[in-house]
Design a protein around this motif. Structure first.
Motif, PDB file in Angstrom:
ATOM      1  N   MET A 156      -1.841  12.706  -3.162  1.00  0.00           N
ATOM      2  CA  MET A 156      -3.074  12.485  -2.418  1.00  0.00           C
ATOM      3  C   MET A 156      -2.983  11.153  -1.673  1.00  0.00           C
ATOM      4  O   MET A 156      -2.816  10.099  -2.296  1.00  0.00           O
ATOM      5  N   LYS A 157      -3.095  11.216  -0.355  1.00  0.00           N
ATOM      6  CA  LYS A 157      -2.898  10.025   0.471  1.00  0.00           C
ATOM      7  C   LYS A 157      -4.144   9.786   1.319  1.00  0.00           C
ATOM      8  O   LYS A 157      -4.707  10.720   1.899  1.00  0.00           O
ATOM      9  N   THR A 158      -4.549   8.524   1.403  1.00  0.00           N
ATOM     10  CA  THR A 158      -5.794   8.231   2.107  1.00  0.00           C
ATOM     11  C   THR A 158      -5.709   8.580   3.586  1.00  0.00           C
ATOM     12  O   THR A 158      -6.725   8.947   4.186  1.00  0.00           O
ATOM     13  N   GLY A 200      -6.922   7.532  -4.349  1.00  0.00           N
ATOM     14  CA  GLY A 200      -5.695   7.464  -3.553  1.00  0.00           C
ATOM     15  C   GLY A 200      -5.373   6.044  -3.145  1.00  0.00           C
ATOM     16  O   GLY A 200      -4.212   5.605  -3.228  1.00  0.00           O
ATOM     17  N   ASP A 201      -6.389   5.304  -2.705  1.00  0.00           N
ATOM     18  CA  ASP A 201      -6.186   3.908  -2.297  1.00  0.00           C
ATOM     19  C   ASP A 201      -5.724   3.060  -3.481  1.00  0.00           C
ATOM     20  O   ASP A 201      -4.863   2.177  -3.327  1.00  0.00           O
ATOM     21  N   TYR A 236      -3.882   3.958  -6.071  1.00  0.00           N
ATOM     22  CA  TYR A 236      -2.459   4.167  -6.348  1.00  0.00           C
ATOM     23  C   TYR A 236      -1.570   3.652  -5.221  1.00  0.00           C
ATOM     24  O   TYR A 236      -0.485   3.118  -5.473  1.00  0.00           O
ATOM     25  N   GLU A 237      -2.016   3.780  -3.991  1.00  0.00           N
ATOM     26  CA  GLU A 237      -1.217   3.260  -2.883  1.00  0.00           C
ATOM     27  C   GLU A 237      -1.053   1.751  -2.988  1.00  0.00           C
ATOM     28  O   GLU A 237       0.045   1.214  -2.795  1.00  0.00           O
ATOM     29  N   ALA A 251      -7.324  16.901  -1.954  1.00  0.00           N
ATOM     30  CA  ALA A 251      -8.612  16.536  -2.546  1.00  0.00           C
ATOM     31  C   ALA A 251      -9.525  17.747  -2.661  1.00  0.00           C
ATOM     32  O   ALA A 251     -10.209  17.934  -3.680  1.00  0.00           O
TER      33      ALA A 251
END
Length: 244
Positions: free
Chosen positions: A1-3, A52-53, A55-56, A161
């Protein structure tokens, strides 16, 4: 999952996730208040973007970790939905509180929440403890209400998501009922809307959770043994007025 797979707008302009939560830092704590079955899923797109943010940002600092963000769901009265599918882990972060505004505010404060998402709900007058209201004013950086009506912020979830939101709804069938499960599995991709509000309005929404115990949770034996009188409690009482 990426922002970057989500779509965000702020005041009708495209923005990044980092433009939404005020003065956000790694390690900040986010909380969602749930008062009715499944209402937390309205806030799920923003929650998942925040995860997501998290973990990034963490991966930029280290590569060897097994962590979950310090994000919490506050269920009023009873469990309103299961959120393990949304990385709310472990179960202790699914916090069930009584239908009592002070109990709800204490739970939020005790977990050091910095960013709070509330359901779009009528605001009422009520009673909480003075120190609890002041602590919330000092700690909360962002307060948002989540609802179907257009607000300051909109979030379109990523495909990943949306799948997680639908899964959370299906796993919560015993809590939501068939109609709500169908709604959320059908509308998991839908845009979600959020409006900024202040702590005073947040206290009005929190006050709609029910009636405050006049003894603020202190039982009779504790009050007697510790010499806690009505005047002691009166000094630590704050009256929430219904915002106009």
């Amino acid at each position: 999952m990426k922002t970057h797979e989500f779509a965000f707008t702020k005041n009708d302009q495209e923005c990044r996730f980092t433009d939404i939560l005020h003065n956000s830092q790694q390690g900040d704590r986010l909380g969602i208040v749930s008062m009715t079955p499944g209402d937390s899923l309205t806030a799920a797109p923003l929650l998942l973007a925040a995860i997501g943010d998290y973990y990034e940002t963490l991966r930029e600092m280290e590569s060897d970790f097994f962590l979950y963000p310090e994000f919490f769901i506050f269920h009023v009265g009873h469990l309103q939905c299961y959120h393990s599918s949304l990385d709310i882990w472990p179960q202790s972060k699914e916090v069930v509180v009584s239908e009592d505004p002070q109990a709800l505010l204490s739970a939020i404060n005790d977990r050091g929440i910095h960013h709070l998402i509330l359901p779009h709900s009528d605001k009422t007058s009520g009673t909480v403890m003075m120190h609890a209201a002041q602590a919330a004013r000092r700690r909360l950086k962002t307060v948002l209400t989540a609802g179907e009506h257009k607000g300051d912020i909109s979030v379109i979830p990523s495909e990943a998501a949306a799948r997680m939101i639908a899964l959370a709804a299906r796993r919560s069938s015993g809590l939501l009922g068939e109609e709500l499960v169908d709604y959320w599995t059908t509308n998991a991709h839908a845009v979600s809307h959020y409006a900024y509000t202040g702590v005073e309005n947040a206290l009005g929404i929190i006050s709609s959770a029910g009636n405050t115990d006049p003894c603020f949770g202190f039982d009779e034996k504790y009050r007697t043994d510790c010499g806690i009188t009505e005047s002691t409690l009166a000094r630590d009482t704050f009256q929430v007025t219904r915002p106009r």
